[in-house]
Motif scaffolding. Structure first.
Motif, PDB file in Angstrom:
ATOM      1  N   PRO A  73       3.828 -17.016 -14.688  1.00 15.32           N
ATOM      2  CA  PRO A  73       5.101 -17.011 -14.330  1.00 15.32           C
ATOM      3  C   PRO A  73       5.373 -15.994 -13.369  1.00 15.32           C
ATOM      4  O   PRO A  73       6.528 -16.037 -12.467  1.00 15.32           O
ATOM      5  N   ILE A  74       4.722 -14.950 -13.442  1.00 17.03           N
ATOM      6  CA  ILE A  74       5.179 -13.681 -12.448  1.00 17.03           C
ATOM      7  C   ILE A  74       4.724 -14.259 -10.981  1.00 17.03           C
ATOM      8  O   ILE A  74       5.437 -13.996 -10.116  1.00 17.03           O
ATOM      9  N   GLU A  75       3.468 -14.857 -10.823  1.00 17.98           N
ATOM     10  CA  GLU A  75       3.052 -15.322  -9.444  1.00 17.98           C
ATOM     11  C   GLU A  75       4.169 -16.573  -8.936  1.00 17.98           C
ATOM     12  O   GLU A  75       4.310 -16.591  -7.708  1.00 17.98           O
ATOM     13  N   ALA A  76       4.336 -17.114  -9.923  1.00 16.88           N
ATOM     14  CA  ALA A  76       5.368 -18.413  -9.409  1.00 16.88           C
ATOM     15  C   ALA A  76       6.675 -17.664  -9.013  1.00 16.88           C
ATOM     16  O   ALA A  76       7.120 -18.165  -7.821  1.00 16.88           O
ATOM     17  N   ALA A  77       7.097 -16.634  -9.637  1.00 21.23           N
ATOM     18  CA  ALA A  77       8.215 -15.912  -9.204  1.00 21.23           C
ATOM     19  C   ALA A  77       8.167 -15.242  -7.721  1.00 21.23           C
ATOM     20  O   ALA A  77       9.047 -15.478  -6.974  1.00 21.23           O
ATOM     21  N   GLY A  94      10.202  -6.557  -6.002  1.00 23.98           N
ATOM     22  CA  GLY A  94      11.083  -5.235  -6.539  1.00 23.98           C
ATOM     23  C   GLY A  94      11.862  -5.285  -7.862  1.00 23.98           C
ATOM     24  O   GLY A  94      11.433  -6.106  -8.629  1.00 23.98           O
ATOM     25  N   ILE A  95      13.040  -4.755  -7.701  1.00 21.67           N
ATOM     26  CA  ILE A  95      13.608  -4.700  -8.961  1.00 21.67           C
ATOM     27  C   ILE A  95      14.065  -5.892  -9.677  1.00 21.67           C
ATOM     28  O   ILE A  95      14.134  -6.337 -10.630  1.00 21.67           O
ATOM     29  N   ARG A  96      14.432  -6.798  -8.692  1.00 26.13           N
ATOM     30  CA  ARG A  96      14.830  -8.280  -9.176  1.00 26.13           C
ATOM     31  C   ARG A  96      13.757  -9.324  -9.876  1.00 26.13           C
ATOM     32  O   ARG A  96      14.083  -9.730 -10.954  1.00 26.13           O
ATOM     33  N   TYR A 125      11.846  -7.553 -11.660  1.00 26.72           N
ATOM     34  CA  TYR A 125      11.395  -7.140 -13.053  1.00 26.72           C
ATOM     35  C   TYR A 125      12.785  -7.239 -13.876  1.00 26.72           C
ATOM     36  O   TYR A 125      12.371  -7.930 -15.040  1.00 26.72           O
ATOM     37  N   THR A 126      13.978  -7.365 -13.304  1.00 26.83           N
ATOM     38  CA  THR A 126      15.170  -7.728 -14.027  1.00 26.83           C
ATOM     39  C   THR A 126      15.071  -9.010 -14.613  1.00 26.83           C
ATOM     40  O   THR A 126      15.522  -9.667 -15.695  1.00 26.83           O
ATOM     41  N   ARG A 127      14.643 -10.126 -13.619  1.00 25.60           N
ATOM     42  CA  ARG A 127      14.785 -11.404 -13.912  1.00 25.60           C
ATOM     43  C   ARG A 127      13.503 -12.057 -14.608  1.00 25.60           C
ATOM     44  O   ARG A 127      13.803 -12.873 -15.486  1.00 25.60           O
ATOM     45  N   VAL A 128      12.389 -11.429 -14.157  1.00 27.06           N
ATOM     46  CA  VAL A 128      11.239 -12.110 -14.766  1.00 27.06           C
ATOM     47  C   VAL A 128      10.390 -11.236 -15.664  1.00 27.06           C
ATOM     48  O   VAL A 128      10.189 -11.637 -16.944  1.00 27.06           O
ATOM     49  N   VAL A 129       9.972 -10.255 -15.569  1.00 26.17           N
ATOM     50  CA  VAL A 129       9.178  -9.300 -16.352  1.00 26.17           C
ATOM     51  C   VAL A 129       9.702  -8.717 -17.444  1.00 26.17           C
ATOM     52  O   VAL A 129       9.166  -8.990 -18.555  1.00 26.17           O
ATOM     53  N   LEU A 130      10.915  -8.090 -17.270  1.00 22.53           N
ATOM     54  CA  LEU A 130      11.619  -7.728 -18.581  1.00 22.53           C
ATOM     55  C   LEU A 130      11.846  -8.622 -19.480  1.00 22.53           C
ATOM     56  O   LEU A 130      11.642  -8.335 -20.837  1.00 22.53           O
ATOM     57  N   PRO A 131      12.356  -9.814 -19.261  1.00 21.81           N
ATOM     58  CA  PRO A 131      12.571 -10.943 -20.319  1.00 21.81           C
ATOM     59  C   PRO A 131      11.307 -11.213 -21.191  1.00 21.81           C
ATOM     60  O   PRO A 131      11.161 -11.480 -22.360  1.00 21.81           O
ATOM     61  N   LEU A 132       9.987 -11.132 -20.218  1.00 22.87           N
ATOM     62  CA  LEU A 132       8.819 -11.514 -20.859  1.00 22.87           C
ATOM     63  C   LEU A 132       8.408 -10.274 -21.847  1.00 22.87           C
ATOM     64  O   LEU A 132       7.648 -10.545 -22.814  1.00 22.87           O
ATOM     65  N   LEU A 133       8.934  -9.241 -21.593  1.00 20.46           N
ATOM     66  CA  LEU A 133       8.488  -7.754 -22.517  1.00 20.46           C
ATOM     67  C   LEU A 133       9.345  -7.710 -23.618  1.00 20.46           C
ATOM     68  O   LEU A 133       9.214  -6.576 -24.401  1.00 20.46           O
ATOM     69  N   LYS A 134      10.481  -8.608 -23.891  1.00 21.29           N
ATOM     70  CA  LYS A 134      11.433  -8.324 -24.737  1.00 21.29           C
ATOM     71  C   LYS A 134      10.976  -8.106 -26.035  1.00 21.29           C
ATOM     72  O   LYS A 134      11.288  -7.164 -26.694  1.00 21.29           O
ATOM     73  N   PRO A 135       9.894  -8.777 -26.600  1.00 22.38           N
ATOM     74  CA  PRO A 135       9.263  -8.433 -27.993  1.00 22.38           C
ATOM     75  C   PRO A 135       9.007  -6.938 -28.264  1.00 22.38           C
ATOM     76  O   PRO A 135       9.436  -6.447 -29.296  1.00 22.38           O
ATOM     77  N   ILE A 136       8.289  -6.433 -27.349  1.00 23.58           N
ATOM     78  CA  ILE A 136       7.849  -5.187 -27.651  1.00 23.58           C
ATOM     79  C   ILE A 136       8.985  -4.316 -27.136  1.00 23.58           C
ATOM     80  O   ILE A 136       9.279  -3.089 -28.042  1.00 23.58           O
ATOM     81  N   GLU A 177       0.918  -1.222   0.160  1.00 27.01           N
ATOM     82  CA  GLU A 177       0.115   0.032  -0.095  1.00 27.01           C
ATOM     83  C   GLU A 177       0.774   1.145  -0.202  1.00 27.01           C
ATOM     84  O   GLU A 177       0.808   2.321  -0.821  1.00 27.01           O
ATOM     85  N   ASN A 178       1.734   1.094   0.946  1.00 27.86           N
ATOM     86  CA  ASN A 178       2.746   2.362   1.291  1.00 27.86           C
ATOM     87  C   ASN A 178       3.576   2.661  -0.330  1.00 27.86           C
ATOM     88  O   ASN A 178       3.774   3.718  -0.708  1.00 27.86           O
ATOM     89  N   SER A 179       4.073   1.491  -0.764  1.00 24.15           N
ATOM     90  CA  SER A 179       5.028   1.717  -2.049  1.00 24.15           C
ATOM     91  C   SER A 179       3.968   2.363  -3.146  1.00 24.15           C
ATOM     92  O   SER A 179       4.400   3.156  -3.977  1.00 24.15           O
ATOM     93  N   ARG A 180       2.708   1.900  -3.157  1.00 25.01           N
ATOM     94  CA  ARG A 180       1.605   2.279  -4.049  1.00 25.01           C
ATOM     95  C   ARG A 180       1.579   3.800  -4.035  1.00 25.01           C
ATOM     96  O   ARG A 180       1.569   4.337  -5.044  1.00 25.01           O
TER      97      ARG A 180
END
Lengths: 277, 300
Positions: free
Chosen positions: B196-200, B207-209, B211-222, A6-9
């Motif tokens: 995959p995100i929920e699993a991760a 946090g940032i990990r 995104y760098t490990r899971v989300v951004l690789p999935l966003l690669k085509p765009i 919530e806070n980070s949002r």
């Protein structure tokens, strides 16, 4: 854990709001200052609220100086006609490539599509020369032809993709009923392709409206000059020091693209596919 | 894919010949226009780039001289450097910042509000955005504000300061151009499958990990499409510069597209201008090739 998210949002929302405000500031600046008189702008502060509304005077100034209205009408004409013609021509070609019995479909497609591959800087010298030779330089027809030609490849790309998705059975049964190729093009393909045609129209109209390069290169007089080339005369060394008038011109010249923005913004929320030139 | 026509092939009458040719007629208007304006132009530019030509007198064939002159021409070299600054600046603002904004926006409730605000400058053309920001940066605008706030040393006409003005223009064009990339990123982020995100997250990634490990690789085509499209456009930057500084002062803020225009239409060096256009095209073509390869993957 919940309070953490919530806070980070909240933090993210506040940061985004700050940036959003920053992004919106120029618009506030434009609206407030476009209604001031030149004197009021130069003597006062740009963040002062305007004392009166001198839109008419400012409009007359820009109209005198750069033939604003003529540029506006020219660009409307170029945008509407060139885009319509381009969609018509491109849809015919897309139909032939996707549904008719022709050889070398990929070749024809690539031949036409190659028009988008090169940067437009490649085209301005040859077209300028060609137009000087055939007396099309600084003419409405000349600019219309260029804009039409350059809109075709993108429209072809979009329409061909769409035409491939039209079920073959539909075409077959129309053929059984004795419909000619042209009849099928009109009553099936064009009829079904309303959405991609609308998309082509909006994108290509915006491109023609916003074009500066060809307007600068191929026109000289106000009779043929499109709106962005007219506006560019207001800026830079040879420009004006009447800031409110320039800002008013900026607002007026954005009206068509702003409407298109409203339409597209609505469709973006449904994941509208986009490509840019 | 092709629709097979049932036709008696035994008699090759004129009628069936006409039927064979008719489908090609649908291609005629498009092909003619594209051949005249685009393909003819490409070859014409290529030929002219090997000549010395002022547009009035006879063309003089000089081989690769224009291409050699280029690399000894300080204006061209500076213009190339500026173009590179534009390219790097574009990677920073309309690509990286757009990605950061897009990720942030997918985390808040008022998605469509933020989308609209950041996309709004896209309703203006680059020319108009340039005019607006030029007036904001002129004497009575932001420099005046800085003066009032007590930063008198900062109160100058920044667009006339060489090198600084290029940076200002990159930011200005980022203000106008971030919207489309942002929308594409948001569409991409919303399309990423949840599993995959929920699993991760279950495995403790956050946090940032995450995104760098899971989300951004999935966003690669765009990301690839946005990156290549922005790169291509940044190489061609013209409108913003033309209205904001006109390439000045003393030709210090020109990009290749502006230099090309000026050499050809101000200095009447059509041969030299064409050579610069060729160089620009080859650069853009190399980048576009990656884009096109992806677009037509699986076709023929």
């Amino acid at each position: 854990m919940k309070s953490y998210t919530e806070n980070s949002r909240k933090t993210i929302t506040i940061l985004l709001s700050l940036f959003a405000f920053l992004w919106f500031l120029p618009f506030i600046y434009v609206v407030i200052n476009s209604v001031k008189t030149r004197k009021e702008y130069n003597l006062g502060e740009f963040w002062d609220f305007p004392k009166g509304v001198s839109i008419l005077e400012n409009y007359e100034y820009i109209n005198d100086r750069i033939d604003f209205m003529m540029g506006f009408m020219n660009s409307l004409l170029y945008g509407a006609i060139a885009t319509t013609l381009a969609i018509l021509f491109a849809s015919l070609a897309a139909y032939a490539i996707s549904a008719l019995n022709i050889k070398g479909k990929m070749f024809w497609f690539m031949l036409i599509y190659s028009g988008t591959i090169f940067p437009f800087q490649m085209y301005i010298i040859p077209i300028f020369r060609m137009y000087s030779n055939v007396d099309l330089y600084d003419s409405k027809i000349g600019l219309l032809a260029v804009y039409t030609a350059l809109c075709i490849p993108f429209c072809l790309f979009v329409l061909r993709n769409y035409f491939y998705s039209i079920p073959k059975e539909l075409v077959e049964s129309a053929k059984m009923d004795g419909a000619s190729d042209f009849k099928i093009y009109v009553s099936i393909f064009m009829k079904m392709a309303k959405a991609p045609i609308a998309a082509c129209f909006l994108f290509q109209f915006t491109w023609v409206w916003n074009d500066l390069l060809f307007g600068l290169t191929l026109s000289k007089s106000a009779e043929a000059r499109p709106i962005m080339s007219s506006l560019s005369l207001l800026s830079g060394a040879s420009g004006t020091n009447d800031v409110p008038s320039a800002l008013l011109a900026a607002i007026l010249a954005s009206i068509p693209t702003f409407f298109i923005f409203l339409v597209l913004n609505k469709s973006f929320n449904y994941g509208f596919p986009t490509t840019s030139k | 894919m092709e629709i097979v026509k049932s036709k008696p092939s035994s008699k090759l009458s004129t009628k069936s010949k006409i039927e064979k040719i008719t489908p090609y007629l649908y291609l005629v208007p498009s092909v003619i226009l594209v051949v005249i304006f685009c393909i003819y132009s490409d070859f014409f530019s290529l030929i002219v780039s090997f000549t010395e030509w002022d547009g009035l007198n006879e063309m003089k064939f000089i081989g690769f001289q224009n291409y050699i002159t280029m690399f000894q021409d300080p204006n061209f070299l500076l213009s190339s450097l500026n173009t590179l600054i534009w390219v790097v600046g574009t990677l920073l603002i309309p690509v990286t910042i757009a990605l950061i904004f897009a990720i942030a926006i997918t985390h808040v409730k008022t998605q469509s509000f933020f989308k609209t605000v950041f996309y709004l400058p896209n309703a203006l053309s680059q020319t108009i955005a340039g005019i607006i920001l030029t007036t904001m940066l002129s004497t009575y605008g932001i420099p005046h504000l800085l003066e009032v706030m007590g930063f008198e040393s900062l109160a100058k006409d920044w667009l006339t300061v060489p090198y600084v003005n290029t940076l200002i223009m990159v930011v200005s064009s980022g203000w106008q151009g971030i919207g489309l990339n942002l929308i594409l990123f948001i569409v991409g982020l919303n399309q990423i499958p949840k599993e995959p995100i929920e699993a991760a997250i279950m495995e403790g990634a956050k946090g940032i990990r995450l995104y760098t490990r899971v989300v951004l690789p999935l966003l690669k085509p765009i990301m690839l499409i946005v990156l290549l499209m922005s790169l291509v456009n940044s190489f061609k930057s013209f409108d913003t510069i033309w209205v904001m500084t006109n390439g000045g002062p003393f030709r210090t803020s020109e990009t290749l597209a502006v230099t090309m225009y000026k050499e050809a239409f101000v200095h009447n060096q059509l041969g030299y201008g064409s050579a610069i256009a060729m160089l620009l095209s080859v650069t853009v073509l190399i980048i576009s090739w990656f884009l096109l390869r992806d677009t037509f993957k699986g076709e023929e």
